[in-house]
Design a protein around this motif. Structure first.
Motif, PDB file in Angstrom:
ATOM      1  N   VAL A 185      48.916  31.880  29.038  1.00  0.00           N
ATOM      2  CA  VAL A 185      49.069  32.047  30.480  1.00  0.00           C
ATOM      3  C   VAL A 185      50.462  31.574  30.859  1.00  0.00           C
ATOM      4  O   VAL A 185      51.087  30.834  30.107  1.00  0.00           O
ATOM      5  N   ALA A 190      48.294  29.571  36.742  1.00  0.00           N
ATOM      6  CA  ALA A 190      47.564  30.561  35.946  1.00  0.00           C
ATOM      7  C   ALA A 190      46.594  29.865  35.001  1.00  0.00           C
ATOM      8  O   ALA A 190      45.477  30.346  34.777  1.00  0.00           O
TER       9      ALA A 190
ATOM     10  N   SER B 249      47.099  35.534  38.902  1.00  0.00           N
ATOM     11  CA  SER B 249      47.114  34.598  37.783  1.00  0.00           C
ATOM     12  C   SER B 249      47.184  33.168  38.264  1.00  0.00           C
ATOM     13  O   SER B 249      46.797  32.267  37.553  1.00  0.00           O
TER      14      SER B 249
END
Lengths: 277, 293, 301
Positions: A185, A190, B249
């Motif tokens: 990530v 994230a 994200s």
């Protein structure tokens, strides 16, 4: 006599009060009549604080434009060094060679820990350091071994430019291997989203980012709370730095100065980090 | 008298159709269900009042207005670069080029059309760094570089649609003006282009949609998470598709996630809008052209 | 009096001739400019990736795993990642698209076909990032639950989403190819009383096979080149994937991930290798389609 003392007392109090309020207003006052652009990039852990600081500055003086990008500590150091941005944030101290190569000036404005997190539904709450090393290297690959459900452990790690990753790798894993099956990530945020969505996951994140959506793991019985980081009992700590190429001047210097004012350090505290002042 | 094989094929086709329809409805449906509630002024303007924001008096935080403004500027600049060059190239290919040249040029345009957008972004980033080092200190990944790269991205589409539209004009119309004594140029500008306008314009509009939705190129060439409304073409900027990617994200709370859904709906609406306009234009202009004949 | 007689020598309309020449040259220049971009992109990547190719010993690059800490900069896992995700998505998308195209062109009732066609056209305008976004929140948890293992971010999820992305373009392409089958053939089989399925199987498919194959290859090219879906849904692990439920990294998402690192390092230069590979894949795709196009139609579109 008493009345005189009383008046003196009140005047002193009044003067002190106005002095402190002046100091408060001063923090943003340095941006009065300034114009220009500040480009910031780098560590994703810094973003909540820097964003809030930028918001206050811009609301105070709309002629100033501040752009903030992420990318990780590596990006911050590199881009600041190359002059692509004015301030490069990093969650790790730049290396000797980096400082020399770019003539970096480093400013530390917060202290942060790197905590290991799992999904809140996971009933594993504490791990030993050896277990941490084994989990991330792939040696332990099922939660059952640790007292959890019979499910494969999904390891999440950060991209290579990450300062959080560098610190975690050095201090928690003792520079050990991270399994190649790990999911990647690209930022602290994230990582948090990924862990909060995957019930069988494990990862690491800036301690200031930990909230109710993820559950921190106590390493050798020490949780990555602010207190433990301050006390020194939680060992995986790092500073939050801002780097500039050479000595900062003008608007850039004022921004860095602002980061170190009590007002901004208060922002640091509210966002979950430890102020340096 | 349908054989079993025939029946099977009919069933399979229907299954494909239903699966595809099911897929797209669940995707769009999920998006609408989750995101419709997020569509309000505060999504776009955050805490700043809409009037102040639109007049650029105050910067907007926590709202997607800067991203919308960034996407808007991006689209205008890219199309501004791509349309003149693409139009001219298309005209050249259909009107002036011999068959061999056509083949070679078309080959290159096909490659350009097929290059993954991230490779173009990579090129843009390298170009920016290269120029930064050797040309001017002020050049770095920015709005200008991004729009140039997006222009590269949509150039083949514009060239192709121009070329095909021009080539599809029937011989009689093509020759009429020439027979009356017009020069080639006059023929092109007064007859051919107006006739093929519907095709060309729909190509341009589709390119606009493409520029609005692309993420890979801008990710590498200057889009950032926070920058306010772009003040110059040499500055960092925000964009809607990047905002969605970024939120997906790394959302820090449910509010931000909801704003991601809201932003997706807005982006979808913008792209569908362009698409719909392209469709209308193609039909409308066809009708007008026919009517005038 | 129209000033556009094209005679020799100086005459009232001769300026137009200069304009003509000028315009032609200008158009040519634009076309050349556009072409040069194509070549420039390749050239740039080659030059910037050269140190990598030189130092890294060319073949190793494509066969080594990616492990920067050990000095291994091979992009082999990424090549496998791209191949698996793209090929799997085409495996899903090809029958799906063929079925839908048949439905729209031949088999379906008029009203439904028209509606479906509009829906497919609409789908081509949906931004990729939205597929990725919804994929993370809708598809990944479903895959995780169904297969009871892994994080849900794997090749399978990415391929499924990619199928939805690529199918509309393929469908429209197939419909186009079906439409290009000469009307005489269609009329012939209708006159003979052939059923819709027979028309499809014995007239349309055999005659449109070139177009169908081109559509397939173009879809494959599109799948190769997609970045966002792979970046958001496939997991990005650096290990060479062993099964469709493994997390994988594609060439495209590798570029997006590594771009954030030091751009004078070897790691960064490796993404130029990725770029070159992608460029070459694309070129091969284009060549195949061109080769197929020069058939009975003869016109190079």
């Amino acid at each position: 006599m008493n009345i005189r003392n009383f008046i003196v007392g009140i005047t002193m109090a009044f003067l002190t009060l106005s002095a402190t309020t002046n100091v408060r207003a001063d923090a943003l006052d340095i941006f009065k009549n300034e114009k220009g652009i500040i480009k910031i990039a780098g560590g994703t852990a810094h973003i909540p604080v820097v964003k809030e600081a930028a918001k206050r500055i811009i609301n105070f003086n709309p002629d100033i434009q501040i752009s903030i990008a992420g990318g990780g500590s590596g990006v911050g150091i590199k881009q600041a060094g190359e002059g692509l941005v004015d301030i490069g944030n990093s969650g790790r101290m730049p290396s000797e060679s980096e400082i020399k190569r770019y003539n970096l000036k480093v400013f530390k404005w917060a202290i942060d820990g790197v905590g290991i997190i799992v999904n809140p539904k996971n009933n594993v709450k504490t791990l030993s350091k050896i277990q941490v090393i084994d989990i991330f290297s792939g040696k332990i690959n099922n939660w059952q071994i640790l007292g959890g459900k019979n499910k494969e452990i999904n390891v999440y790690t950060r991209n290579e430019a990450s300062g959080t990753r560098a610190v975690f790798w050095k201090k928690a894993l003792n520079k050990g291997k991270i399994t190649s099956k790990a999911n990647f990530v690209v930022s602290n945020g994230a990582m948090k989203s990924a862990i909060s969505q995957d019930p069988y996951s494990i990862g690491y994140v800036s301690a200031g980012h930990i909230d109710k959506s993820v559950a921190p793991i106590a390493v050798d019985h020490v949780l990555p709370t602010l207190d433990n980081v301050k006390k020194g009992s939680y060992k995986i700590v790092r500073g939050l730095y801002s780097n500039t190429k050479g000595d900062p001047s003008g608007l850039i210097k004022k921004f860095i100065d602002y980061l170190l004012t009590p007002e901004c350090q208060e922002i640091v505290r509210t966002k979950g980090f430890i102020p340096v002042i | 008298m349908t054989r079993p094989v025939d029946k099977l094929i009919i069933i399979l086709s229907w299954i494909s159709g239903i699966m595809l329809l099911g897929a797209i409805s669940s995707i769009i449906g999920y998006l609408l269900v989750k995101g419709l509630g997020a569509i309000k002024f505060s999504l776009i303007f955050g805490e700043t009042s809409p009037v102040d924001a639109l007049l650029l008096k105050r910067q907007v935080f926590d709202g997607i207005f800067p991203a919308i403004a960034g996407t808007f500027s991006l689209v205008i600049l890219s199309v501004g670069f791509a349309v003149p060059v693409g139009l001219a190239s298309g005209i050249y290919l259909s009107e002036y080029a011999g068959p061999k040249i056509k083949k070679v040029f078309n080959f290159f345009f096909d490659i350009l059309a097929g290059i993954p957008s991230i490779v173009i972004g990579l090129f843009g980033f390298s170009m920016a760094v290269f120029l930064h080092k050797h040309l001017s200190q002020y050049i770095f990944p920015c709005l200008l570089i991004s729009s140039l790269c997006l222009a590269f991205l949509v150039l083949p589409y514009i060239v192709r649609t121009t070329q095909v539209s021009l080539e599809n004009i029937p011989e009689q119309i093509r020759l009429t003006a020439l027979a009356l004594g017009a020069t080639k140029l006059q023929n092109i500008f007064y007859v051919l282009i107006p006739k093929s306008l519907s095709g060309i314009v729909s190509g341009v509009i589709l390119s606009i949609g493409r520029c609005a939705e692309d993420t890979a190129v801008i990710m590498l060439t200057g889009v950032v998470a926070t920058a306010g409304v772009p003040k110059s073409i040499l500055s960092h900027y925000e964009a809607l598709p990047f905002y969605i990617y970024y939120i997906s994200s790394q959302y820090s709370n449910t509010e931000e996630l909801l704003s991601g859904y809201g932003a997706s709906i807005i982006l979808l609406a913008i792209c569908s809008f362009f698409f719909f306009i392209a469709f209308l234009v193609r039909n409308r202009l066809k009708y007008h052209a026919f009517y005038r004949m | 009096m129209p000033r556009n007689r094209q005679n020799q020598g100086l005459y009232p309309g001769h300026m137009n001739k200069i304009y003509e020449k000028f315009a032609e040259k200008l158009f040519l220049l634009s076309a050349i400019l556009s072409i040069s971009v194509t070549i420039l992109i390749f050239g740039f990547m080659l030059i910037l990736g050269l140190p990598f190719i030189r130092e890294g010993n060319f073949f190793n690059l494509f066969t080594q795993p990616w492990s920067p800490h050990q000095g291994l900069y091979g992009i082999y896992p990424m090549i496998i990642g791209t191949m698996s995700v793209s090929l799997l998505s085409i495996v899903f998308a090809f029958p799906l698209s063929l079925g839908c195209a048949s439905l729209i062109s031949v088999l379906g009732p008029k009203g439904f076909s028209r509606f479906f066609r509009k829906v497919v056209q609409f789908m081509t305008g949906v931004p990729t990032v939205i597929y990725g976004f919804i994929g993370i929140f809708l598809l990944v948890p479903i895959i995780r639950e169904i297969f009871q293992g892994g994080s849900g971010m794997c090749i399978l999820s990415a391929s499924l989403m990619l199928t939805v992305l690529v199918s509309p373009t393929m469908i429209l392409f197939f419909i186009d190819s079906f439409d290009q089958v000469p009307k005489t053939f269609i009329n012939a089989i209708d006159a003979l009383g052939g059923s819709k399925v027979q028309k499809l199987l014995y007239v349309m498919l055999p005659n449109a096979w070139r177009g169908i194959l081109s559509g397939l290859i173009l879809g494959l090219g599109r799948a190769f080149g997609d970045t966002l879906i792979a970046l958001m849904i496939a997991g990005n692990a650096i290990k060479t994937p062993g099964s469709v439920l493994d997390s994988a990294r594609t060439l495209t998402s590798h570029i997006a991930l590594v771009i954030a690192s030091d751009y004078e390092s070897m790691e960064f230069k490796s993404i130029y290798a990725c770029g070159i590979s992608l460029y070459i894949f694309t070129t091969i795709t284009v060549l195949c389609v061109r080769f197929l196009r020069t058939g009975p139609k003869g016109v190079t579109k």
